[in-house]
Design an enzyme around this catalytic site. Structure first.
Site, PDB file in Angstrom:
ATOM      1  N   ASN A   1       0.883  -1.035  -0.006  1.00 48.70           N
ATOM      2  CA  ASN A   1      -0.261  -0.157   0.014  1.00 48.70           C
ATOM      3  C   ASN A   1       0.797   1.142  -0.147  1.00 48.70           C
ATOM      4  O   ASN A   1       2.059   1.319   0.593  1.00 48.70           O
ATOM      5  CB  ASN A   1      -0.871   0.109   1.214  1.00 48.70           C
ATOM      6  CG  ASN A   1      -1.765   1.436   1.218  1.00 48.70           C
ATOM      7  OD1 ASN A   1      -1.479   2.281   2.222  1.00 48.70           O
ATOM      8  ND2 ASN A   1      -2.758   1.567   0.428  1.00 48.70           N
TER       9      ASN A   1
ATOM     10  N   GLU B   1      -1.465   0.645  -5.366  1.00 48.41           N
ATOM     11  CA  GLU B   1      -1.284   1.979  -5.931  1.00 48.41           C
ATOM     12  C   GLU B   1      -0.125   2.348  -6.870  1.00 48.41           C
ATOM     13  O   GLU B   1      -0.366   3.315  -7.760  1.00 48.41           O
ATOM     14  CB  GLU B   1      -1.097   3.178  -4.702  1.00 48.41           C
ATOM     15  CG  GLU B   1      -2.401   3.382  -3.979  1.00 48.41           C
ATOM     16  CD  GLU B   1      -2.507   2.277  -2.845  1.00 48.41           C
ATOM     17  OE1 GLU B   1      -3.683   2.436  -2.180  1.00 48.41           O
ATOM     18  OE2 GLU B   1      -1.491   1.378  -2.576  1.00 48.41           O
TER      19      GLU B   1
ATOM     20  N   ASP C   1      -6.177  21.734   8.723  1.00 47.66           N
ATOM     21  CA  ASP C   1      -6.427  20.568   7.825  1.00 47.66           C
ATOM     22  C   ASP C   1      -7.250  21.285   6.413  1.00 47.66           C
ATOM     23  O   ASP C   1      -7.137  22.693   6.420  1.00 47.66           O
ATOM     24  CB  ASP C   1      -7.559  19.560   8.298  1.00 47.66           C
ATOM     25  CG  ASP C   1      -7.332  18.271   7.510  1.00 47.66           C
ATOM     26  OD1 ASP C   1      -7.098  18.302   6.642  1.00 47.66           O
ATOM     27  OD2 ASP C   1      -6.955  17.180   8.303  1.00 47.66           O
TER      28      ASP C   1
END
Length: 419
Positions: A130, A193, A241
């Site tokens: 991953n 990915e 964020d």
């Protein structure tokens, strides 16, 4: 970086990693910026590789309105990788994160944060690789607290802890834009990915072998090797964020960095929190998920965009070629279900350019009758990043059907486009 998407803004004056660098990046929200003279490090800082859709399209060798299709194709047709090569061209040694120009962005931040670091790990049960991007708060020369949401890396770490083991990882900083984008895609837990990235590269991506962990990573400016420690949690945050507001402080897993590899003439990639690069990399790969869900409902969907003004997370615009009167509302329901964090969605006809905010506003202004065309869904689960949501994440979602009524279409004809 081997390939730069545009002529950069180069800052030659000495700049500190504490607040000064972030301030300069905020002054150049859409530019590629290189900070050559960093007070605390010999390594320059680069930012803005992916802060416009045009740059991302260039990295994928497509047009802006073809990005979604390019991502969908790569996710559905991943390309297997060849044999990895040995790690060459790097200066290697024991971990010392103080050598890196890790930025502290705002005065209430929990500490300096790595923001463009991609973590590579393998499922301890299946061996599946991953790659995913995570923020990492530096706590010393070899320790970082890492924010991990419940997805693939979280699952790998949970499985490793159940076995009483640390989880081996590598962190790559300074990837090319197409590879970086691939690490943000939402693919099944048994998919890789890097095979998506290899499709973006038309099969030309070659990984390199790490030295101290059993992992392969793409060529990057900086590579860290280490492990996420078993059973260790530390306070992580505050951190600004997507919504330009502070995320909550949590206890998060801890990475112990053991080795680091720095390429000759390396540049450190820094993503500005809540900047366009942050928003696009996190949000844009969600557009294919919405597109496919809408396509299952209304096959004539044209484009889907998570808008930059909506933080590429909370607002979407969808264009369709309307065939039946109820298509707009069906699209609203499909889009809200496909991306649970979505808060507001506008559906427009295919004559509206969803990449142009003025066009979307025009459709709302001229084609919406509030009592007929606005759908309100109270008490729905929303995004933890939405400061207007309740503490448990509950919010109210709104859909706007800004499509032309089929039985009165002539009244809405845009004269300037028909003559």
């Amino acid at each position: 970086m081997e390939i730069l998407p545009e002529k950069p803004v180069i800052i030659k004056d000495e700049v500190s990693t504490r607040f000064e660098a972030a301030r300069i990046l905020r002054e150049h929200p859409r530019d590629l910026v290189i900070l050559e003279n960093i007070k605390e490090s010999d390594i320059p800082v680069i930012s803005g590789l992916c802060n416009t859709r045009e740059k991302i399209a260039l990295s994928l060798n497509c047009r802006v309105n073809e990005i979604t299709g390019r991502i969908v194709d790569a996710m559905e047709n991943p390309t297997p990788l060849g044999r990895a090569r040995s790690l060459k061209g790097y200066s290697s040694g024991e971990a010392d994160l103080s050598r890196l120009p890790v930025l502290t962005h705002y005065r209430k931040d929990g500490g300096p944060y790595i923001t463009a670091g991609v973590i590579f790990a393998r499922d301890p049960e299946t061996g599946t690789r991953n790659a995913s991007i995570h923020r990492m708060m530096v706590m010393g020369k070899d320790r970082m607290a890492v924010r991990i949401v419940p997805r693939h890396l979280y699952t790998y770490h949970q499985r490793a802890e159940a076995m009483g083991r640390d989880l081996e990882i590598a962190v790559a900083i300074g990837l090319d834009p197409a590879t970086l984008l691939a690490t943000t895609t939402s693919i099944p837990i048994d998919a890789d990915e890097m095979e998506v990235a290899n499709t973006f590269h038309d099969g030309g991506l070659q990984l390199v072998k790490c030295e101290g962990v059993e992992l392969e990573v793409p060529p990057a400016e900086i590579i860290l090797e280490g492990r996420i420690l078993n059973g260790v949690r530390e306070r992580e945050g505050p951190f600004v964020d997507l919504t330009d507001t502070y995320d909550v402080v949590r206890k998060e897993p801890v990475i112990r960095v053991e080795r680091m590899h720095i390429r000759e003439d390396a540049m450190y990639h820094a993503i500005l929190p809540a900047g366009f690069e942050h928003r696009l990399l996190q949000g844009l790969p969600q557009e294919p998920r919405i597109y496919r869900a809408v396509q299952n409902t209304v096959p004539t969907v044209k484009d889907v965009v998570l808008t930059e003004g909506g933080c590429c997370w909370l607002h979407a615009a969808v264009s369709i070629r309307k065939q039946t009167q109820g298509d707009g509302k069906n699209v609203i329901m499909a889009a809200l279900a496909a991306h649970p964090s979505l808060k507001h969605v506008v559906v427009v006809d295919d004559d509206i350019n969803v990449f142009d905010p003025e066009e979307i506003e025009y459709a709302i202004a001229t084609r919406v009758k509030g009592d007929d065309d606005i759908v309100v869904v109270p008490g729905a689960r929303g995004s933890s990043l939405d400061p207007a949501a309740l503490p448990d994440g509950t919010t109210t979602k709104v859909g706007v059907d800004a499509t032309i009524p089929l039985d009165r279409s002539k009244k809405f004809q845009r004269v300037s486009r028909s003559e």
